[in-house]
Design a protein around this motif. Sequence first.
Motif, PDB file in Angstrom:
ATOM      1  N   PRO A  37       0.516  -1.138  -0.212  1.00 36.40           N
ATOM      2  CA  PRO A  37       0.198  -0.131  -0.206  1.00 36.40           C
ATOM      3  C   PRO A  37       0.262   1.169   0.040  1.00 36.40           C
ATOM      4  CG  PRO A  37       0.128  -0.923   2.516  1.00 36.40           C
ATOM      5  CD  PRO A  37       1.073  -2.357   1.297  1.00 36.40           C
ATOM      6  N   LYS A  38       0.264   1.805  -1.112  1.00 36.36           N
ATOM      7  CA  LYS A  38       0.981   3.542  -1.032  1.00 36.36           C
ATOM      8  C   LYS A  38       0.403   4.692  -0.317  1.00 36.36           C
ATOM      9  CE  LYS A  38       4.431   2.304  -4.523  1.00 36.36           C
ATOM     10  NZ  LYS A  38       4.905   3.202  -6.342  1.00 36.36           N
ATOM     11  N   LYS A  39      -0.473   4.194   0.247  1.00 32.56           N
ATOM     12  CA  LYS A  39      -2.046   5.039   1.174  1.00 32.56           C
ATOM     13  C   LYS A  39      -2.858   4.787   1.814  1.00 32.56           C
ATOM     14  CE  LYS A  39      -3.144   8.164  -3.394  1.00 32.56           C
ATOM     15  NZ  LYS A  39      -2.325   9.414  -3.230  1.00 32.56           N
ATOM     16  N   ASN A  40      -2.853   5.040   3.043  1.00 33.44           N
ATOM     17  CA  ASN A  40      -3.727   4.920   3.888  1.00 33.44           C
ATOM     18  C   ASN A  40      -4.960   5.009   3.654  1.00 33.44           C
ATOM     19  OD1 ASN A  40      -0.776   4.940   5.885  1.00 33.44           O
ATOM     20  ND2 ASN A  40      -1.705   7.130   6.906  1.00 33.44           N
ATOM     21  N   GLY A  41      -5.561   3.984   4.414  1.00 38.46           N
ATOM     22  CA  GLY A  41      -7.090   3.439   4.481  1.00 38.46           C
ATOM     23  C   GLY A  41      -6.938   2.120   3.421  1.00 38.46           C
ATOM     24  N   CYS A  42      -6.717   1.132   3.099  1.00 37.63           N
ATOM     25  CA  CYS A  42      -6.421  -0.082   2.496  1.00 37.63           C
ATOM     26  C   CYS A  42      -7.025  -0.737   3.455  1.00 37.63           C
ATOM     27  CB  CYS A  42      -5.161  -0.546   1.254  1.00 37.63           C
ATOM     28  SG  CYS A  42      -5.141   1.011   0.465  1.00 37.63           S
ATOM     29  N   ILE A  43      -7.739  -1.787   2.857  1.00 36.38           N
ATOM     30  CA  ILE A  43      -8.447  -2.455   3.795  1.00 36.38           C
ATOM     31  C   ILE A  43      -8.003  -4.174   2.758  1.00 36.38           C
ATOM     32  CG2 ILE A  43      -9.776  -4.036   5.196  1.00 36.38           C
ATOM     33  CD1 ILE A  43     -11.982  -0.813   5.167  1.00 36.38           C
ATOM     34  N   LEU A  53      -4.471  -1.751   6.834  1.00 33.81           N
ATOM     35  CA  LEU A  53      -3.187  -1.636   6.044  1.00 33.81           C
ATOM     36  C   LEU A  53      -2.518  -0.550   5.477  1.00 33.81           C
ATOM     37  CD1 LEU A  53      -2.779  -4.424   2.788  1.00 33.81           C
ATOM     38  CD2 LEU A  53      -2.768  -4.777   4.783  1.00 33.81           C
ATOM     39  N   ALA A  54      -1.128   0.168   5.717  1.00 33.31           N
ATOM     40  CA  ALA A  54      -1.093   1.478   5.962  1.00 33.31           C
ATOM     41  C   ALA A  54       0.364   1.218   5.035  1.00 33.31           C
ATOM     42  CB  ALA A  54      -0.851   1.645   7.516  1.00 33.31           C
ATOM     43  N   VAL A  55       1.112   2.563   5.163  1.00 35.18           N
ATOM     44  CA  VAL A  55       1.946   2.881   4.096  1.00 35.18           C
ATOM     45  C   VAL A  55       2.872   2.862   5.307  1.00 35.18           C
ATOM     46  CG1 VAL A  55       3.844   4.722   3.499  1.00 35.18           C
ATOM     47  CG2 VAL A  55       1.278   4.532   2.723  1.00 35.18           C
ATOM     48  N   GLY A  56       4.192   1.629   4.242  1.00 32.07           N
ATOM     49  CA  GLY A  56       5.121   0.977   4.625  1.00 32.07           C
ATOM     50  C   GLY A  56       4.885  -0.576   4.638  1.00 32.07           C
ATOM     51  N   GLN A  57       3.857  -1.108   5.115  1.00 27.56           N
ATOM     52  CA  GLN A  57       3.828  -2.480   4.847  1.00 27.56           C
ATOM     53  C   GLN A  57       3.722  -3.416   3.888  1.00 27.56           C
ATOM     54  OE1 GLN A  57      -0.412  -2.329   6.372  1.00 27.56           O
ATOM     55  NE2 GLN A  57       0.511  -2.942   9.204  1.00 27.56           N
ATOM     56  N   ILE A  69      -8.767  -5.951  -2.129  1.00 31.20           N
ATOM     57  CA  ILE A  69      -8.912  -4.627  -1.530  1.00 31.20           C
ATOM     58  C   ILE A  69     -10.026  -3.953  -1.532  1.00 31.20           C
ATOM     59  CG2 ILE A  69      -7.918  -2.732  -1.610  1.00 31.20           C
ATOM     60  CD1 ILE A  69      -5.831  -5.138  -0.850  1.00 31.20           C
ATOM     61  N   SER A  70     -10.215  -3.527  -0.671  1.00 27.74           N
ATOM     62  CA  SER A  70     -11.496  -2.094  -0.211  1.00 27.74           C
ATOM     63  C   SER A  70     -10.720  -0.243  -0.152  1.00 27.74           C
ATOM     64  CB  SER A  70     -12.318  -1.998   0.898  1.00 27.74           C
ATOM     65  OG  SER A  70     -11.761  -2.414   1.921  1.00 27.74           O
ATOM     66  N   VAL A  71     -10.797   0.226  -0.992  1.00 28.13           N
ATOM     67  CA  VAL A  71     -10.640   1.897  -0.302  1.00 28.13           C
ATOM     68  C   VAL A  71     -11.516   2.599   0.510  1.00 28.13           C
ATOM     69  CG1 VAL A  71      -8.508   3.700  -1.021  1.00 28.13           C
ATOM     70  CG2 VAL A  71      -8.644   0.891  -2.453  1.00 28.13           C
ATOM     71  N   GLU A  72     -10.657   3.463   1.032  1.00 34.92           N
ATOM     72  CA  GLU A  72     -12.101   4.508   1.780  1.00 34.92           C
ATOM     73  C   GLU A  72     -11.553   5.397   0.815  1.00 34.92           C
ATOM     74  OE1 GLU A  72     -10.560   4.681   6.354  1.00 34.92           O
ATOM     75  OE2 GLU A  72     -11.354   2.484   6.308  1.00 34.92           O
ATOM     76  N   ALA A  73     -11.824   5.795   0.117  1.00 37.08           N
ATOM     77  CA  ALA A  73     -12.282   6.535  -0.793  1.00 37.08           C
ATOM     78  C   ALA A  73     -13.376   6.900  -1.871  1.00 37.08           C
ATOM     79  CB  ALA A  73     -11.036   6.667  -1.714  1.00 37.08           C
ATOM     80  N   VAL A  74     -13.915   8.475  -2.342  1.00 41.12           N
ATOM     81  CA  VAL A  74     -14.437   8.979  -3.044  1.00 41.12           C
ATOM     82  C   VAL A  74     -14.457   7.969  -4.003  1.00 41.12           C
ATOM     83  CG1 VAL A  74     -16.068  11.118  -4.342  1.00 41.12           C
ATOM     84  CG2 VAL A  74     -15.144  11.275  -1.853  1.00 41.12           C
ATOM     85  N   LEU A 115       1.349 -13.971   4.977  1.00 42.35           N
ATOM     86  CA  LEU A 115       1.989 -12.459   5.411  1.00 42.35           C
ATOM     87  C   LEU A 115       2.481 -10.806   5.617  1.00 42.35           C
ATOM     88  CD1 LEU A 115       5.476 -14.973   5.300  1.00 42.35           C
ATOM     89  CD2 LEU A 115       3.476 -15.217   7.006  1.00 42.35           C
ATOM     90  N   LEU A 116       2.093 -10.356   6.804  1.00 42.38           N
ATOM     91  CA  LEU A 116       2.381  -9.622   7.199  1.00 42.38           C
ATOM     92  C   LEU A 116       3.664  -8.816   7.769  1.00 42.38           C
ATOM     93  CD1 LEU A 116       0.241  -6.349   7.187  1.00 42.38           C
ATOM     94  CD2 LEU A 116      -0.291  -6.674   8.752  1.00 42.38           C
ATOM     95  N   PHE A 117       3.951  -7.486   6.877  1.00 44.46           N
ATOM     96  CA  PHE A 117       5.607  -7.669   7.671  1.00 44.46           C
ATOM     97  C   PHE A 117       5.744  -5.803   7.493  1.00 44.46           C
ATOM     98  CE2 PHE A 117       6.455 -10.840   3.993  1.00 44.46           C
ATOM     99  CZ  PHE A 117       7.109 -11.437   4.931  1.00 44.46           C
ATOM    100  N   GLU A 118       6.852  -5.373   8.808  1.00 40.28           N
ATOM    101  CA  GLU A 118       6.249  -4.055   9.192  1.00 40.28           C
ATOM    102  C   GLU A 118       7.515  -3.863   9.443  1.00 40.28           C
ATOM    103  OE1 GLU A 118       2.945  -0.673  11.238  1.00 40.28           O
ATOM    104  OE2 GLU A 118       2.727  -2.122  10.943  1.00 40.28           O
TER     105      GLU A 118
END
Length: 307
Positions: A37-43, A53-57, A69-74, A115-118
């Motif tokens: 993810p390159k933007k926050n707000g992704c599920i 999901l958040a940036v940096g993961q 993937i669902s995105v919290e955006a208009v 696997l989730l890396f952060e």
Amino acid sequence: MYQKIVANTPKFLMFDLQPLIDNKNFIFGADYILIRPKKNGCILHLSSTQIPLAVGQLVLLAPFNPFKISVEAVNNKITVGDALHFRLNALGQTFIDSIQFNNIKNMLDHAKQGLLFESEELESLFEIMDNIENTFDFKQLLNILMLLDQLTKTKPQQILETHQLAFATTKRTENRVDLVLQYITTNLAEPLTVTIVAQQLHMAESTFSRFFHTHLGVTFRQYLIEQRVKQAARYLVSTDWTIAYIGAEVGFSSLSNFNEKFKTLLHVTPRHYRANHLSLRENIDNSQSIQGQLQKQFHQWQTNVVV
């Protein structure tokens, strides 16, 4: 800008970089997938599980883990990251089974649960991902391998539990692949066709062809020829059978067809192959020795096979 190339073309088997966007339907594919993810707000939705999901993961999913993937955006079609699809069959089984690839293989095995890396260590991986493009340049292959190698050095932050359906489907797929490969091996001398083998899996011919290419990385016809040539090479070393008899024994319809296909793959005629490997006959009573020496030949051959 994404230089999009259709990933299932015969010449493009290794990876496919796609923009990460909102998906209304679950994706259920045969590839490993790295989600960045390159933007926050992704599920990330894994069956009934939802992971913000958040940036940096970075998320690694194994084949047949249904996700969306669902995105919290208009505008839900906005690109919010990268989805790197990659597959192992393009590398060849010899490479995958090598000691050097062992750490990557173990990591990918654990990815069946997601696997989730952060970690701060991911920054160097993100730099590699930024340099990956959908091109046929050899450096892109090196980028993929370097990316996977470095990821093995990063401990997953979280193991994502997926629905048991994913595991059951994966197991059924593995069983189907094993079944068809065993059937081909057992009936190598028979006049095998897509129609005949597809019937073993109760599949339509077109469905079976796609299934086979997806999971083996080659067409059914190419795989069948390779297996017949490999078995013929074993017979040339381990028996005194005539060239014509060996060709018929492994399923070639004529001596000329056998010679042609053998030379195409091993770059030498069956007669010259036998003459060049007479030294192996010294260990004719030691099947393990013969198998080991032949395997070295096939390792060299597989790296040069053109599908």
